[in-house]
Design a protein around this motif. Structure first.
Motif, short mmCIF file in Angstrom:
data_model
loop_
_atom_site.label_atom_id
_atom_site.label_comp_id
_atom_site.label_asym_id
_atom_site.label_seq_id
_atom_site.Cartn_x
_atom_site.Cartn_y
_atom_site.Cartn_z
N HIS A 260 0.83 -1.21 0.00
CA HIS A 260 0.00 0.00 0.00
C HIS A 260 0.87 1.26 0.00
N HIS A 261 0.66 2.09 -1.02
CA HIS A 261 1.47 3.29 -1.23
C HIS A 261 0.57 4.51 -1.42
N GLU A 262 1.24 5.65 -1.64
CA GLU A 262 0.58 6.87 -2.08
C GLU A 262 1.36 7.47 -3.24
N MET A 263 0.63 8.26 -4.06
CA MET A 263 1.25 8.99 -5.17
C MET A 263 0.88 10.46 -5.03
N SER A 264 0.91 11.22 -6.10
CA SER A 264 0.69 12.66 -6.01
C SER A 264 -0.74 12.98 -5.58
N ALA A 265 -0.89 14.13 -4.94
CA ALA A 265 -2.18 14.51 -4.36
C ALA A 265 -3.27 14.67 -5.40
N ASN A 266 -2.91 15.03 -6.63
CA ASN A 266 -3.90 15.28 -7.67
C ASN A 266 -4.26 14.02 -8.46
N SER A 267 -3.78 12.87 -8.03
CA SER A 267 -4.12 11.60 -8.67
C SER A 267 -5.39 11.04 -8.05
N THR A 268 -5.74 9.82 -8.43
CA THR A 268 -6.92 9.18 -7.86
C THR A 268 -6.47 7.93 -7.10
N PHE A 269 -6.68 6.75 -7.68
CA PHE A 269 -6.26 5.50 -7.05
C PHE A 269 -5.84 4.52 -8.14
N PHE A 270 -4.69 3.90 -7.92
CA PHE A 270 -4.19 2.91 -8.88
C PHE A 270 -4.09 1.55 -8.20
N PHE A 271 -4.48 0.52 -8.96
CA PHE A 271 -4.17 -0.85 -8.53
C PHE A 271 -3.66 -1.62 -9.73
N GLN A 272 -2.87 -2.63 -9.45
CA GLN A 272 -2.29 -3.43 -10.53
C GLN A 272 -3.36 -4.33 -11.16
N PRO A 273 -3.11 -4.70 -12.45
CA PRO A 273 -1.84 -4.71 -13.17
C PRO A 273 -1.39 -3.33 -13.67
N GLY A 274 -0.03 -3.25 -13.90
CA GLY A 274 0.56 -2.04 -14.43
C GLY A 274 0.66 -2.12 -15.94
N ILE A 275 1.58 -1.36 -16.51
CA ILE A 275 1.75 -1.34 -17.97
C ILE A 275 2.32 -2.67 -18.43
N PRO A 276 1.61 -3.41 -19.26
CA PRO A 276 2.03 -4.77 -19.62
C PRO A 276 3.43 -4.84 -20.24
N SER A 277 3.81 -3.84 -21.06
CA SER A 277 5.11 -3.91 -21.73
C SER A 277 6.28 -3.74 -20.76
N ARG A 278 5.98 -3.35 -19.53
CA ARG A 278 7.03 -3.14 -18.54
C ARG A 278 7.06 -4.25 -17.49
N ASN A 279 6.44 -5.36 -17.79
CA ASN A 279 6.53 -6.50 -16.89
C ASN A 279 7.87 -7.20 -17.05
N ASN A 280 8.32 -7.83 -15.99
CA ASN A 280 9.56 -8.59 -16.08
C ASN A 280 9.28 -9.92 -16.76
N PRO A 281 10.04 -10.28 -17.80
CA PRO A 281 9.78 -11.52 -18.54
C PRO A 281 9.97 -12.77 -17.69
N LEU A 282 10.63 -12.67 -16.54
CA LEU A 282 10.80 -13.84 -15.68
C LEU A 282 9.55 -14.18 -14.89
N THR A 283 8.63 -13.23 -14.80
CA THR A 283 7.39 -13.46 -14.04
C THR A 283 6.46 -14.37 -14.83
N PRO A 284 5.91 -15.42 -14.21
CA PRO A 284 5.00 -16.33 -14.92
C PRO A 284 3.77 -15.59 -15.45
N GLU A 285 3.33 -15.95 -16.62
CA GLU A 285 2.16 -15.31 -17.21
C GLU A 285 0.92 -15.51 -16.34
N ARG A 286 0.85 -16.65 -15.67
CA ARG A 286 -0.30 -16.93 -14.81
C ARG A 286 -0.40 -15.90 -13.68
N ASN A 287 0.72 -15.36 -13.26
CA ASN A 287 0.71 -14.33 -12.24
C ASN A 287 -0.10 -13.13 -12.70
N TYR A 288 0.12 -12.71 -13.94
CA TYR A 288 -0.60 -11.55 -14.46
C TYR A 288 -2.08 -11.86 -14.66
#
Length: 861
Positions: A260-288
């Motif tokens: 659990h984190h915070e970002m800038s005050a003018n943002s809203t709320f983010f939850f994963q998944p993140g940007i798919p092209s920036r995933n680590n290739p070692l992470t199993p696809e089933r994880n995503y």
């Protein structure tokens, strides 16, 4: 009578007005009652469990809770509730206990250790434990960044809900799960922030972002005691908070880990998944796939309360040393939550006036959504963890490399440090019991180790030992590579066949290296080599006791116990005579120092060397004990300052005086012979202070400028360093408007590794036996060559690239560029490091370059 009646009526009206005014003021700064946060449609609450509003005597979010309050509440829950126990797993640098509040059903609590063992065994490759007997383990982690206050403030709601809620839904959850609540992953930083926020909070609501409350004083509360970002430490394990946390991670093997984190005050709320092209290739696809399924639960819960949110538009899972990504290659589902951070009780944002309580509620809502997703997807989560480890073994069979070998006969301390790191990550390491020659490197039995890839941590081992040279995206939220043999400056090699490799059957455990005195007590002198990592600590210990010490500027040898011992430049000499301690006291001090540091000392019976310089040579140069003054405060890069402070304080046990740059004007600089400027502009130093510093250097001081501070030395005519121009954007390349942000990232160096070459005869490079050293580079600044002899003892090679994302244009800029520059200024020296020598406390292989500047800068001619 009328006058008295009038006065009485007037007084009553005044009192009534004051009551109304007080109520209005209370309304102004009130947050929200508990029913704003807590679900009540499917549970009731046990009145025996004190709710946070009662316990803290304030509404949630009215004042920032401090760590002691939160810890007290967790202890109270554990004391009262049969569902909860509390376990301390580490102590922070400031000696604050880090704890897990472990919550499950009363029945499960009676068999907690047995259930933990059952869960642990279930996912072991080859194990046949029935899934129906296995509890799901959920880790709820709040606030690794201390000033992201909604996270840790939400942890008390999670603890209350799980301890006090009653009903069929909560019973089902607790019967099938074991939940670990970590209320504050960074208690030292959290304490700084909560203190700042509360001490600058007005009684009446102040929403203007100009308020001091929202602008923390340097270094802020984000980082830990040494100003490190603990969310980057899950792989390096530099700090006790992280080491304790990872020990418990591998003890429990959680199926879900929330971060659990915070970002800038003018943002809203983010939850994963993140940007798919920036995933680590070692992470199993089933994880995503599972992360996406769980995301639907977050959306459902946030929709219920009308909270805005988004996913898959920012953040990444590339660097595996973060709290939300480390679990992904360890059979778990790591989930990052980012709430808009208000840093105070209430403030203006582009989304309207927002209260701390609003952020707390969102963090609590996704805690509830995670718990519901966990119980609904229990079978899938358990199966994924088991399959993840079994798949790792299958992948290792088809991988060309079968093992890695690493180690050093000349730096046993660093070798054992890497063994310790690997074993903490549940990686099996074995002593090498036979000599191995690979890639012109010799790995001797007794001083090297083998890491086979045929084990469940196959993915993590790859990430630690393999170079990364291929990328699908040029944007990195964090570093683009991490390679621990490079970081520790240890020789390593890839083994493609295990034939002939001898390891025995026992797994390695990191050894405590204890040095000895070869030859016993001496009446003449002692020597020790400068190659071990702990050499600076040993030298300072002797100097601090008042002993005269000298450094060898030339090579020599001695016959010791019938064997010729070769000594390189940088060897330290400790004469026995004319010292403030007598012969016996010196022997005892050196014996203790050898034991504590792992340094081997050599006892001499003659000053006559059979080869090279004798003990009386002028090439043994007397050393002064370092007195170090370092700038730390407003305008200084706190990360760089913290890395150096940590290196001297924790690694070397050498005192450093930290001072605000503005206070240098009044400091007596004569008590110091080393001054360090971490990165920073230092533009606020007045002319009188600058003149004072320059005079100090000219009188013989050693001034060390870190990346970002070298420009200050040039502006003030202490240095001639200039920097290469950055890469101009390609005017012929056109991206779509939607992709315009990518253009700035094409030539960014977000954290990559390059090979440098050293002049190992130079004092700055004493203790290194190989001329090559891997250097970690982050940032696009590249220094120009001075074209002056002997000023650049460390430069990038002509073919420097090793690992990480970097454009071809930047590789050309980096080729042969200086890593360190040494210039004379009067009788003193200005040593400029153009790259970090202590990056995140993990890149320890270059630490000695920096410590050499401190100890030997005075000897450079």
């Amino acid at each position: 009578m009328k006058a008295d009646l009038f006065k009485e009526t007037t007084m009553k009206c005044a009192i009534f007005s004051l009551i109304l005014m007080a109520g209005a003021v209370l309304t102004l700064h009130a947050q929200e009652k508990l029913d704003y946060f807590l679900p009540s449609d499917d549970v009731t609450y046990d009145s025996e469990i004190p709710d946070p509003e009662v316990y803290f005597n304030q509404q949630t979010g009215e004042w920032h809770l401090n760590y002691e309050q939160i810890l007290s509440y967790m202890n109270e829950i554990a004391r009262i509730s049969d569902r909860a126990v509390i376990q301390e797993y580490a102590r922070s640098h400031e000696n604050r206990p880090l704890v897990h509040l472990i919550i499950t059903s009363e029945k499960n609590q009676k068999n907690l250790e047995q259930l933990r063992e059952t869960h642990w065994q279930f996912s072991e490759p080859g194990a046949r434990v029935p899934a129906g007997e296995v509890p799901l383990v959920i880790f709820l982690g709040y606030g690794v960044h201390g000033n992201e206050s909604s996270a840790s403030n939400a942890s008390v709601l999670a603890a209350y809900y799980l301890a006090a809620a009653r009903g069929e839904k909560i019973d089902r959850l607790l019967e099938n799960t074991i939940i670990l609540i970590d209320p504050s992953l960074n208690p030292d930083g959290f304490t700084r922030h909560s203190t700042w926020a509360n001490m600058n909070q007005s009684y009446v609501d102040v929403t203007s972002t100009d308020s001091r409350q929202y602008n923390e004083m340097w270094p802020g509360g984000r980082t830990n005691h040494y100003w490190f970002d603990l969310n980057r430490d899950y792989l390096p394990l530099v700090h006790p908070e992280s080491r304790g946390r990872i020990d418990k991670f591998h003890e429990w093997k959680p199926n879900i880990v929330t971060d659990h984190h915070e970002m800038s005050a003018n943002s809203t709320f983010f939850f994963q998944p993140g940007i798919p092209s920036r995933n680590n290739p070692l992470t199993p696809e089933r994880n995503y796939e599972l992360t996406r399924e769980i995301a639907e639960y977050h959306a459902k819960y946030l929709d219920r309360i009308g909270a805005a949110y988004y996913a898959e538009e920012s953040f990444d899972d590339y660097y595996l040393g973060k709290g939300s990504s480390y679990p992904d290659v360890n059979g778990s589902i790591g989930i990052l939550f980012e709430q808009a951070g208000y840093r105070g009780r209430i403030r203006e944002t582009i989304n309207g006036i927002r209260k701390l309580s609003y952020g707390i509620r969102n963090q609590f809502m996704v805690t509830l959504s995670t718990l519901e997703a966990a119980i609904e997807l229990k079978d899938e989560l358990l199966a994924f963890q088991k399959e993840s480890f079994e798949e790792a073994l299958r992948l290792s069979e088809n991988f060309q490399v079968k093992a890695y070998v690493f180690g050093s006969r000349n730096d046993k301390v660093q070798t054992e440090a890497l063994v310790d790191l690997l074993t903490r990550h549940s990686i099996n390491v074995y002593p090498n019991e036979g000599d191995i020659t690979q890639n012109n490197n010799e790995f001797k039995a007794g001083s090297s180790y083998v890491v086979p890839l045929n084990q469940k941590q196959f993915r993590l081992i790859q990430s630690i030992f393999e170079e990364e040279t291929t990328f699908t995206d040029s944007t990195f939220y964090d570093v683009s590579t991490w390679h621990f043999p490079y970081a520790y400056n240890l020789s390593y090699a890839k083994i493609t066949s295990l034939r002939g490799v001898k390891t025995g059957g026992e797994k390695a455990i990191a050894r405590q290296i204890n040095g000895t005195i070869k030859g016993g007590k001496s009446s003449l002198a002692y020597l020790f080599r400068w190659n071990e990592y702990t050499a600076p600590s040993a030298l300072f210990t002797l100097q601090d006791a008042g002993l005269l010490t000298k450094v060898a500027a030339e090579e020599f040898s001695f016959n010791l116990d019938g064997q010729v011992e070769q000594f390189k430049r940088g060897t330290i000499l400790i004469p026995v005579h004319e010292q403030p301690l007598n012969e016996d006291e010196i022997f005892r001090l050196i014996s203790k120092t050898a034991d504590n540091t792992g340094i081997d000392f050599y006892s001499l019976v003659t000053g006559r060397s059979p080869e090279g310089i004798d003990l009386g040579s002028n090439n043994f140069i007397a050393l002064k004990k370092p007195g170090i003054l370092m700038a730390a405060g407003s305008g200084v890069n706190s990360r760089e300052a913290g890395e150096l402070w940590h290196m001297f304080d924790q690694r070397y046990q050498i005192p450093v005086s930290l001072a605000e740059p503005g206070s240098f004007r009044s400091i007596d600089l004569s008590r110091y012979n080393v001054m360090i400027f971490p990165g920073g502009g230092y533009r606020n130093l007045d002319e009188e202070t600058v003149t004072k510093i320059k005079n100090w250097v000219q009188d013989g001081g050693t001034f060390i400028a870190c990346p970002g501070a070298a420009g200050w030395t040039t502006r003030n005519n202490m240095s001639k360093i200039k920097f290469k121009k950055g890469i101009e954007p390609d005017t012929t390349r056109y991206l779509s408007y939607a992709d315009r942000s990518k253009e700035n990232n094409l030539n960014a160096i977000g954290g990559s590794v390059f090979m440098a070459e050293m002049d190992i005869t130079h004092p700055l490079c004493y203790g290194y036996l190989s001329k090559e050293i891997p250097v970690f580079k982050t940032g696009n600044t590249v220094a120009e060559n001075l074209q002056e002899k002997y000023t650049e003892p460390v430069t990038f090679t002509g073919n420097p690239y090793l690992s990480g994302y970097v454009s071809n244009q930047n590789i050309e800029r980096i080729k042969n560029a200086p890593v360190a520059t040494v210039e004379s200024f009067g009788r003193g020296k200005v040593v400029s490091f153009h790259e970090s020598m202590a990056f995140r406390g993990m890149w320890t292989g270059t630490n000695k370059l920096f410590s050499n500047a401190v100890f030997f800068g005075q000897t450079i001619r």
